[in-house]
Motif scaffolding. Structure first.
Motif, short mmCIF file in Angstrom:
data_model
loop_
_atom_site.label_atom_id
_atom_site.label_comp_id
_atom_site.label_asym_id
_atom_site.label_seq_id
_atom_site.Cartn_x
_atom_site.Cartn_y
_atom_site.Cartn_z
N ALA A 263 51.82 -22.10 16.89
CA ALA A 263 52.31 -23.38 17.40
C ALA A 263 51.91 -23.63 18.85
O ALA A 263 52.11 -24.72 19.39
CB ALA A 263 53.84 -23.45 17.27
N PRO B 150 49.57 -24.70 21.63
CA PRO B 150 48.34 -25.50 21.63
C PRO B 150 47.12 -24.77 22.18
O PRO B 150 46.02 -24.91 21.63
CB PRO B 150 48.71 -26.72 22.50
CG PRO B 150 50.20 -26.84 22.35
CD PRO B 150 50.71 -25.44 22.23
N THR C 222 56.18 -28.99 10.84
CA THR C 222 56.87 -29.82 11.83
C THR C 222 56.40 -29.58 13.26
O THR C 222 56.83 -30.26 14.16
CB THR C 222 58.40 -29.57 11.79
OG1 THR C 222 58.65 -28.19 12.01
CG2 THR C 222 59.00 -29.99 10.45
N ARG C 223 55.50 -28.60 13.47
CA ARG C 223 55.06 -28.35 14.85
C ARG C 223 54.24 -29.54 15.37
O ARG C 223 53.62 -30.27 14.59
CB ARG C 223 54.25 -27.06 14.94
CG ARG C 223 52.91 -27.15 14.25
CD ARG C 223 52.04 -25.92 14.48
NE ARG C 223 50.84 -26.06 13.70
CZ ARG C 223 50.37 -25.14 12.86
NH1 ARG C 223 50.99 -23.99 12.72
NH2 ARG C 223 49.26 -25.36 12.20
N LYS C 224 54.21 -29.67 16.70
CA LYS C 224 53.52 -30.82 17.29
C LYS C 224 52.01 -30.65 17.21
O LYS C 224 51.27 -31.60 16.98
CB LYS C 224 53.94 -30.99 18.74
CG LYS C 224 55.36 -31.51 18.88
CD LYS C 224 55.51 -32.31 20.18
CE LYS C 224 56.95 -32.71 20.40
NZ LYS C 224 57.79 -31.52 20.72
N ALA C 225 51.50 -29.42 17.46
CA ALA C 225 50.05 -29.21 17.51
C ALA C 225 49.50 -28.95 16.11
O ALA C 225 49.84 -27.95 15.48
CB ALA C 225 49.72 -28.02 18.43
N ASP C 226 48.67 -29.86 15.62
CA ASP C 226 47.97 -29.70 14.34
C ASP C 226 48.84 -29.17 13.21
O ASP C 226 48.59 -28.10 12.67
CB ASP C 226 46.77 -28.73 14.50
CG ASP C 226 45.85 -29.11 15.63
OD1 ASP C 226 45.93 -30.28 16.08
OD2 ASP C 226 45.06 -28.27 16.05
N PRO C 227 49.87 -29.88 12.81
CA PRO C 227 50.70 -29.39 11.70
C PRO C 227 49.93 -29.34 10.39
O PRO C 227 48.86 -29.94 10.28
CB PRO C 227 51.83 -30.43 11.63
CG PRO C 227 51.23 -31.67 12.20
CD PRO C 227 50.28 -31.22 13.26
#
Ligand code: C5P
Length: 217
Positions: free
Chosen positions: A103, A105, A180-185
């Motif tokens: 997760a 970035p 649900t992670r922000k970077a490249d889910p």
């Protein structure tokens, strides 16, 4: 025999690794397991003792790690600073920590760059979570494999010889973190072919993908 890049995405236990490896062997292509790259970096992070909740410390370890991964579908080696980690990266410590490391970035951009370099060299089947959407959006074929949660847990526990209930809980936890992670889910690329592997066997999935590739010339 020109350039041919196949992106295979999907959650754990969807049959991704078996299908990707088999397809690569059939096509005479290379094979890249991007999950093994995130797992290897996680192994290095755990060995370093830095706090998993400290993204800049995790990113620093990732940047200093010499990760090498083979692309032979018949058996690929993974080394971290010269240490063979093929077995350790499948263990419970790494599996429990990998979604947190993946997760970050800066970890992703480091590994995505390496994955794109490998893809640029020619014929390859790449499997992961963000391959069609982020790593190689111009892939010749994008596949998204799914299966019912019960089937996925049964496959994983057969592979690892672990308890099916605990495996189901771990898969649900990683699915939630990964999607649900922000970077490249984990996402389904809009132009991906979706195949549910709950009822159909590996042979049929591989045959279907070869047909699709043939249709696309
Ligand atoms: O595929 P595998 O289960 O080995 O992947 C381990 C973990 O690595 C996933 O749960 C996910 O957190 C991460 N991963 C990722 N992006 C990829 C491949 C794996 O975030 N392309």
């Amino acid at each position: 025999t020109g350039r041919c890049v196949v992106a295979v995405d999907g959650p754990s236990g969807s049959g991704k690794s078996t299908v990707s490896r088999r397809l690569a062997i059939d096509l005479g292509a290379r094979y890249l397991d991007t999950g093994a790259m995130y797992r290897a970096i996680t192994w290095a992070v755990l060995r370093s003792g830095v706090d998993l909740a400290d993204p800049s410390a995790v990113a620093k370890v990732a940047g200093e790690t010499d990760l090498r991964i083979g692309t032979d579908p018949e058996g690929h080696s993974v080394t971290v600073d010269g240490v063979h980690v093929e077995a350790e990266i499948r263990g419970p410590e790494v599996t429990g920590a990998v979604s947190a490391v993946a997760a970050v970035p800066a970890v992703r951009s480091l590994l995505v760059t390496r994955q794109r370099d490998l893809a640029a060299a020619g014929r390859i089947v790449i499997e992961g979570r963000d391959i069609g959407a982020v790593v190689v959006p111009h892939a010749d074929l994008k596949v998204y494999l799914t299966a019912s949660p019960a089937t996925r847990a049964a496959r994983r526990s057969a592979e690892d010889a672990t308890d099916v209930g605990a495996t189901a809980a771990d898969l649900a936890r990683r699915d939630r973190l990964d999607s649900t992670r922000k970077a490249d889910p984990l996402v389904q690329a809009p132009d991906a072919v979706v195949l549910d592997t709950t009822e159909i066997g590996i042979d049929q999935v591989v045959a279907r993908l070869r047909e699709l590739l043939a249709e696309r010339g």
